[in-house]
Design a protein around this motif. Structure first.
Motif, mmCIF file in Angstrom:
data_model
loop_
_atom_site.group_PDB
_atom_site.id
_atom_site.type_symbol
_atom_site.label_atom_id
_atom_site.label_comp_id
_atom_site.label_asym_id
_atom_site.label_seq_id
_atom_site.Cartn_x
_atom_site.Cartn_y
_atom_site.Cartn_z
ATOM 1 N N GLY A 61 0.963 -1.129 0.008
ATOM 2 C CA GLY A 61 -0.163 -0.013 -0.087
ATOM 3 C C GLY A 61 0.987 1.169 -0.087
ATOM 4 O O GLY A 61 0.537 2.249 -0.788
ATOM 5 N N ALA A 62 1.958 1.355 0.858
ATOM 6 C CA ALA A 62 2.892 2.441 0.897
ATOM 7 C C ALA A 62 3.655 2.602 -0.330
ATOM 8 O O ALA A 62 3.597 3.802 -0.825
ATOM 9 N N LEU A 63 4.080 1.560 -1.112
ATOM 10 C CA LEU A 63 4.509 1.669 -2.339
ATOM 11 C C LEU A 63 3.731 2.144 -3.536
ATOM 12 O O LEU A 63 4.062 2.981 -4.370
ATOM 13 N N ASP A 64 2.490 1.597 -3.618
ATOM 14 C CA ASP A 64 1.397 1.956 -4.393
ATOM 15 C C ASP A 64 0.977 3.414 -4.368
ATOM 16 O O ASP A 64 1.032 4.189 -5.259
ATOM 17 N N SER A 65 0.732 3.991 -3.093
ATOM 18 C CA SER A 65 0.101 5.067 -2.991
ATOM 19 C C SER A 65 1.173 6.353 -2.618
ATOM 20 O O SER A 65 0.722 7.422 -2.975
ATOM 21 N N ASP A 66 2.089 6.027 -1.991
ATOM 22 C CA ASP A 66 3.017 7.191 -1.435
ATOM 23 C C ASP A 66 4.415 7.303 -2.126
ATOM 24 O O ASP A 66 5.050 8.292 -2.147
ATOM 25 N N HIS A 67 4.956 6.297 -2.698
ATOM 26 C CA HIS A 67 6.383 5.878 -2.994
ATOM 27 C C HIS A 67 6.540 5.554 -4.612
ATOM 28 O O HIS A 67 6.860 4.305 -4.725
ATOM 29 N N ASP A 68 6.190 6.524 -5.280
ATOM 30 C CA ASP A 68 6.114 6.251 -6.703
ATOM 31 C C ASP A 68 7.781 6.374 -7.229
ATOM 32 O O ASP A 68 7.889 6.115 -8.649
ATOM 33 N N GLY A 69 8.688 6.791 -6.457
ATOM 34 C CA GLY A 69 10.097 6.747 -7.027
ATOM 35 C C GLY A 69 10.529 8.300 -7.468
ATOM 36 O O GLY A 69 11.533 8.604 -7.561
ATOM 37 N N SER A 70 9.331 9.186 -7.523
ATOM 38 C CA SER A 70 9.790 10.686 -7.645
ATOM 39 C C SER A 70 10.630 11.251 -6.726
ATOM 40 O O SER A 70 11.028 12.384 -7.295
ATOM 41 N N ILE A 71 10.833 10.844 -5.613
ATOM 42 C CA ILE A 71 11.461 11.314 -4.625
ATOM 43 C C ILE A 71 13.087 11.405 -5.097
ATOM 44 O O ILE A 71 13.805 12.292 -4.795
ATOM 45 N N LEU A 72 13.543 10.543 -5.890
ATOM 46 C CA LEU A 72 14.645 10.329 -6.694
ATOM 47 C C LEU A 72 15.057 11.196 -7.610
ATOM 48 O O LEU A 72 16.245 11.570 -8.068
ATOM 49 N N ASP A 73 13.805 11.804 -8.083
ATOM 50 C CA ASP A 73 13.824 13.094 -8.966
ATOM 51 C C ASP A 73 14.562 14.295 -8.528
ATOM 52 O O ASP A 73 15.364 15.084 -9.435
ATOM 53 N N ASP A 74 14.538 14.624 -7.276
ATOM 54 C CA ASP A 74 14.992 15.798 -6.663
ATOM 55 C C ASP A 74 15.590 15.446 -5.037
ATOM 56 O O ASP A 74 14.880 15.744 -4.195
ATOM 57 N N VAL A 75 16.647 14.586 -5.215
ATOM 58 C CA VAL A 75 17.143 14.126 -3.712
ATOM 59 C C VAL A 75 17.396 15.353 -3.095
ATOM 60 O O VAL A 75 17.111 15.270 -1.782
#
Length: 132
Positions: A61-75
């Motif tokens: 659920g966390a991976l599906d809803s909150d952690h789509d990988g976009s955090i790595l676009d602006d570390v």
């Protein structure tokens, strides 16, 4: 496990490592070394939690809803504002009451103090989930 660590460090990049180092008050080498212990620890805790149906569902659920990988676009942007991020909540779910023990163990292994380890854990947890 080393492959995941190396791929995550590659995604974080030199600027991300530098930003994390500045946030926690450590050298870049200390930060990389600490991440070398922290990432496998977090992955192991996530794997352990996912052994139960509730834990697996929570992680999915966390991976599906909150952690789509976009955090790595602006570390660097995330690291500069990590205290407002999801790190502590993730750690609460993944490590639970073991967080102080984990912090002390990682502190002893890395030479960083527990405050630095606590900060880097709050930074690393969302990055790991973003990578996954």
């Amino acid at each position: 496990m080393n492959d995941i660590l190396n791929q995550l460090l590659s995604q974080v990049g030199p600027q991300g490592i530098q930003a994390i180092s500045q946030q926690i008050g450590a050298s870049e080498n200390q930060t990389k070394d600490a991440l070398g212990g922290i990432v496998p620890t977090l992955l192991g805790a996530m794997a352990n939690n996912s052994k139960s149906p509730e834990g697996a569902q929570g992680l999915l659920g966390a991976l599906d809803s909150d952690h789509d990988g976009s955090i790595l676009d602006d570390v660097v942007g995330f690291v500069g504002n990590y205290n407002n991020g999801p790190g502590q909540g993730i750690l609460k779910h993944v490590l639970g009451g073991n967080q102080p023990t984990v912090e002390e163990g990682l502190s002893a292994k890395t030479g960083l103090n527990t405050s630095q380890i606590s900060s880097i854990l709050k930074i690393a947890a969302p990055l790991v989930l973003g990578y996954l």
